[in-house]
Design an enzyme around this catalytic site. Structure first.
Site, PDB file in Angstrom:
ATOM      1  N   GLY A 171      45.852  41.336  34.767  1.00  0.00           N
ATOM      2  CA  GLY A 171      44.500  41.892  34.813  1.00  0.00           C
ATOM      3  C   GLY A 171      44.224  42.454  36.195  1.00  0.00           C
ATOM      4  O   GLY A 171      45.136  42.855  36.929  1.00  0.00           O
ATOM      5  N   GLY A 172      42.948  42.406  36.581  1.00  0.00           N
ATOM      6  CA  GLY A 172      42.558  42.951  37.885  1.00  0.00           C
ATOM      7  C   GLY A 172      43.229  42.228  39.044  1.00  0.00           C
ATOM      8  O   GLY A 172      43.322  42.760  40.155  1.00  0.00           O
ATOM      9  N   GLY A 406      63.984  73.075  50.457  1.00  0.00           N
ATOM     10  CA  GLY A 406      62.765  72.352  50.817  1.00  0.00           C
ATOM     11  C   GLY A 406      63.080  70.937  51.261  1.00  0.00           C
ATOM     12  O   GLY A 406      62.408  70.372  52.123  1.00  0.00           O
ATOM     13  N   ALA A 407      64.120  70.380  50.642  1.00  0.00           N
ATOM     14  CA  ALA A 407      64.484  69.004  50.987  1.00  0.00           C
ATOM     15  C   ALA A 407      64.918  68.917  52.452  1.00  0.00           C
ATOM     16  O   ALA A 407      64.725  67.896  53.099  1.00  0.00           O
ATOM     17  CB  ALA A 407      65.585  68.507  50.058  1.00  0.00           C
TER      18      ALA A 407
HETATM   19  C1  HXC Z   1      40.394  29.064  33.732  1.00  0.00           C
HETATM   20  C2  HXC Z   1      42.579  28.805  33.164  1.00  0.00           C
HETATM   21  C3  HXC Z   1      42.780  30.206  33.230  1.00  0.00           C
HETATM   22  C4  HXC Z   1      41.675  31.017  33.571  1.00  0.00           C
HETATM   23  C5  HXC Z   1      44.625  29.289  32.683  1.00  0.00           C
HETATM   24  N1  HXC Z   1      43.749  28.298  32.813  1.00  0.00           N
HETATM   25  N2  HXC Z   1      44.053  30.471  32.914  1.00  0.00           N
HETATM   26  N3  HXC Z   1      41.389  28.263  33.415  1.00  0.00           N
HETATM   27  N4  HXC Z   1      40.494  30.402  33.823  1.00  0.00           N
HETATM   28  N5  HXC Z   1      41.803  32.339  33.681  1.00  0.00           N
HETATM   29  C6  HXC Z   1      43.994  26.860  32.656  1.00  0.00           C
HETATM   30  C7  HXC Z   1      44.294  26.447  31.240  1.00  0.00           C
HETATM   31  O1  HXC Z   1      43.102  26.192  30.553  1.00  0.00           O
HETATM   32  C8  HXC Z   1      45.135  25.199  31.457  1.00  0.00           C
HETATM   33  O2  HXC Z   1      44.268  24.143  31.752  1.00  0.00           O
HETATM   34  C9  HXC Z   1      45.899  25.510  32.686  1.00  0.00           C
HETATM   35  O3  HXC Z   1      45.187  26.552  33.355  1.00  0.00           O
HETATM   36  C10 HXC Z   1      47.293  26.025  32.411  1.00  0.00           C
HETATM   37  O4  HXC Z   1      47.218  27.046  31.451  1.00  0.00           O
HETATM   38  P1  HXC Z   1      48.178  27.062  30.169  1.00  0.00           P
HETATM   39  O5  HXC Z   1      47.652  28.081  29.250  1.00  0.00           O
HETATM   40  O6  HXC Z   1      48.381  25.678  29.658  1.00  0.00           O
HETATM   41  O7  HXC Z   1      49.538  27.535  30.869  1.00  0.00           O
HETATM   42  P2  HXC Z   1      50.632  28.529  30.319  1.00  0.00           P
HETATM   43  O8  HXC Z   1      50.971  28.179  28.910  1.00  0.00           O
HETATM   44  O9  HXC Z   1      51.708  28.530  31.340  1.00  0.00           O
HETATM   45  O10 HXC Z   1      49.941  29.960  30.290  1.00  0.00           O
HETATM   46  C11 HXC Z   1      49.503  30.590  31.482  1.00  0.00           C
HETATM   47  C12 HXC Z   1      48.639  31.832  31.162  1.00  0.00           C
HETATM   48  C13 HXC Z   1      47.508  31.428  30.212  1.00  0.00           C
HETATM   49  C14 HXC Z   1      49.534  32.878  30.520  1.00  0.00           C
HETATM   50  C15 HXC Z   1      48.159  32.370  32.487  1.00  0.00           C
HETATM   51  O11 HXC Z   1      46.861  30.302  30.716  1.00  0.00           O
HETATM   52  C16 HXC Z   1      46.502  32.525  30.040  1.00  0.00           C
HETATM   53  O12 HXC Z   1      46.737  33.467  29.283  1.00  0.00           O
HETATM   54  N6  HXC Z   1      45.378  32.365  30.712  1.00  0.00           N
HETATM   55  C17 HXC Z   1      44.288  33.291  30.602  1.00  0.00           C
HETATM   56  C18 HXC Z   1      44.607  34.559  31.320  1.00  0.00           C
HETATM   57  C19 HXC Z   1      43.448  35.504  31.328  1.00  0.00           C
HETATM   58  O13 HXC Z   1      43.108  36.076  30.308  1.00  0.00           O
HETATM   59  N7  HXC Z   1      42.741  35.533  32.476  1.00  0.00           N
HETATM   60  C20 HXC Z   1      41.612  36.346  32.685  1.00  0.00           C
HETATM   61  C21 HXC Z   1      42.161  37.732  32.896  1.00  0.00           C
HETATM   62  S1  HXC Z   1      40.931  38.888  33.277  1.00  0.00           S
HETATM   63  P3  HXC Z   1      44.653  22.618  31.512  1.00  0.00           P
HETATM   64  O14 HXC Z   1      43.398  21.856  31.830  1.00  0.00           O
HETATM   65  O15 HXC Z   1      45.089  22.522  30.093  1.00  0.00           O
HETATM   66  O16 HXC Z   1      45.759  22.311  32.467  1.00  0.00           O
HETATM   67  C22 HXC Z   1      40.976  38.914  34.887  1.00  0.00           C
HETATM   68  C23 HXC Z   1      40.037  39.896  35.451  1.00  0.00           C
HETATM   69  C24 HXC Z   1      40.238  40.003  36.910  1.00  0.00           C
HETATM   70  O17 HXC Z   1      41.647  38.233  35.534  1.00  0.00           O
HETATM   71  C25 HXC Z   1      39.508  41.215  37.336  1.00  0.00           C
HETATM   72  C26 HXC Z   1      39.590  41.435  38.796  1.00  0.00           C
HETATM   73  C27 HXC Z   1      39.012  42.739  39.163  1.00  0.00           C
END
Ligand code: HXC
Length: 519
Positions: A171-172, A406-407
């Protein structure tokens, strides 16, 4: 509490903070072949040098029951330490705490070290391992990202910023590393993309794996986002340490010179033989690089991307330089879109940080074809020209063989303010190669010759005439575009003397808000 109790309380808090998200999550991290945030920092920094900040920071969120789930440090370990005795600032995201996701306070911690690094004038290293925005915090997390981005932008060209990607970066979140100078990714355990496989499938119907869409290999070979792929985290962190050994602490300092154990007048007779007699035959320009630099120690950057140009750091008599070299054994060393972008970015990095440039030229021209034209080779080639033309660091150019069209102009030519331009006797500096020139100048005549063998003979004769007249360094030397024609085996010494002479070079571009490099 008496003072003993208070000290015990402090020690207990420190132990608790160091546990991150708890033993189970740490074990899970280890099972994936990953280290914890603090383990990574101790591998990166000089032993015992790390001073941690903000260990006691916790998030302030009350949404989704988060008030009952707080962890000291809030998912990122920050502070400063030293690498080879020089101060660096570092942040390392802790995947064991909310998946290393970025909360308001997590962002504030990163911003604090970016601000301090700017005041002190020291590099920043970010180790990324994060699920992105802390979902429970919503827009506060987005604002936190933007605060970091702005600081990355303002720090660009002032202090070196290096990123390691050791887990998810999606993502971002990708934009902070993207704004830094160099990105290294660990093989198989890291990925970067703006939108992941699930959203990709929903929006476009394309089915693709995480690794194929954003893995380290893809970014190192296709997108060019990754400058280096490490096989394990230790190796990746060591690469960062090595990169820093060529860089100054900030834009107002010179890169760190070290004592040189390699004789400055070491000659290599094999260099006299390195260029094949047949001018279309390839050779490996890295053989030339290894031969001329101190002890053959070349830190190649972007090794697997746009292999037709080679860039990296090396030293001459202990002085760090950036090397840019066309690679004749990959697509004949032609300049295409990817090579132009790769080299332009590297040249600009070196210029930001006062690292002299040594350019080795063997380039047949720009790559022709609709794919290149449709892709905007004009603007991408212009980037490299702009980068060289704008650079005020010492620029030494050695033309080994071809330097066409040119290169020729682009590759640190005299007119782009090349300071010292040497050529080997094997150099061919001309508007184009003999075959192309004869086709244009004599094509009509050749097509009118009915006998095919006669036509070929005539073309060959004309090519030979052209070769004799233009395929040499002396035409350019006649006009002073080449300062001297040098014996290949003496190249190391000539470069070192040029660097010594140019050490006090001062060149200042006209004041302006900023340039408008063709992006
Ligand atoms: C809060 C999060 C989190 C998040 C993971 N966790 N991502 N908590 N916010 N974004 C937590 C989970 O709930 C879990 O908690 C622990 O971290 C580990 O995650 P798992 O899913 O068990 O791990 P894994 O299977 O290795 O998967 C990792 C992952 C997945 C692929 C990153 O967690 C995931 O898809 N997370 C969401 C990603 C996402 O959509 N993020 C937002 C993107 S938008 P527990 O308590 O069980 O340990 C964004 C915008 C930014 O980022 C913009 C900036 C300009």
């Amino acid at each position: 509490m008496n003072s003993d109790d208070k000290i015990k309380h402090l020690i207990d808090l420190r132990v608790k903070a160091k546990l991150g998200g708890g033993e189970k999550r740490v074990e899970a991290q280890h099972r994936k072949g990953k280290h914890t945030a603090r383990e990574r920092i101790s591998m990166l920094l000089d032993e015992g040098s790390f001073e941690e900040y903000d260990m006691f920071v916790t998030h302030r969120s009350h949404e989704f029951g988060l008030e009952n789930q707080t962890y000291l440090s809030d998912g990122v370990v920050t502070g400063h330490g030293t690498i080879d005795g020089r101060v660096v600032y570092v942040y390392s995201q802790d995947f064991t705490v909310f998946g290393g996701s970025l909360s308001e306070t997590h962002a504030q911690k990163i911003c604090k070290i970016l601000d301090q690094a700017m005041k002190v004038g020291a590099p920043v290293i970010g180790i990324n391992d994060s699920g992105g925005a802390r979902i429970q915090e919503g827009v506060k997390s987005l604002a936190g990202y933007a605060e970091i981005f702005e600081r990355n932008i303002l720090a660009s060209g002032v202090i070196p910023q290096l990123s390691a990607i050791f887990g998810p970066c999606a993502g971002g979140a990708v934009y902070s590393p993207a704004l830094t100078d160099f990105i290294i990714m660990n093989d198989k355990t890291s990925y970067m993309f703006v939108t992941g496989p699930k959203v990709t499938k929903t929006v476009t119907g394309e089915v693709i794996s995480t690794e194929a869409l954003g893995g380290a290999q893809m970014h190192a070979t296709r997108s060019g986002i990754a400058h280096y792929v490490s096989q394990n985290e230790e190796e990746g962190l060591l690469f960062i340490r090595k990169m820093l050994s060529y860089m100054p602490q900030n834009n107002l300092e010179d890169p760190p010179a070290t004592e040189c154990q390699d004789p400055i007048d070491r000659m290599d007779d094999e260099l006299n033989e390195v260029i094949p007699d047949n001018t279309n035959e390839p050779y490996d320009v890295k053989d030339v690089i290894f031969s001329i630099i101190d002890k053959g120690e070349f830190l190649e950057i972007h090794r697997d991307y746009a292999k037709n140009i080679v860039v990296g750091f090396a030293k001459f008599n202990g002085m760090p330089v950036g090397i840019v070299a066309n690679q004749p054994n990959q697509m004949a060393g032609v300049l295409d879109i990817d090579a132009s972008r790769k080299a332009a970015r590297f040249v600009r990095f070196c210029d930001c940080f006062n690292i002299p440039l040594v350019t080795l030229v063997d380039v047949p021209g720009f790559l022709p074809g609709s794919a290149q034209e449709f892709g905007g080779i004009i603007i991408h080639g212009a980037k490299l020209m702009f980068a060289y033309g704008e650079a005020t660091v010492p620029k030494i150019t050695i033309t080994l063989r071809k330097s066409y069209g040119g290169a020729h102009d682009v590759m640190s030519s005299k007119q782009l303010r090349g300071d010292i331009n040497y050529a080997w006797p094997t150099a061919e500096i001309a508007v184009m190669g003999p075959r192309g020139a004869v086709e244009i100048l004599e094509g009509k005549k050749i097509s009118e010759i009915e006998d095919l063998a006669e036509a070929k003979k005539f073309a060959a004769k004309k090519e030979e005439e052209y070769r004799k007249m233009f395929s040499n360094p002396y035409e350019a030397a006649k006009y002073g575009y080449i300062d001297d024609v040098i014996e290949p085996r003496n190249t190391r010494f000539r470069i070192i003397r040029a660097l010594q002479t140019l050490a006090t070079k001062k060149e200042i571009n006209h004041p302006r808000k900023h340039t408008n490099i063709p992006l």
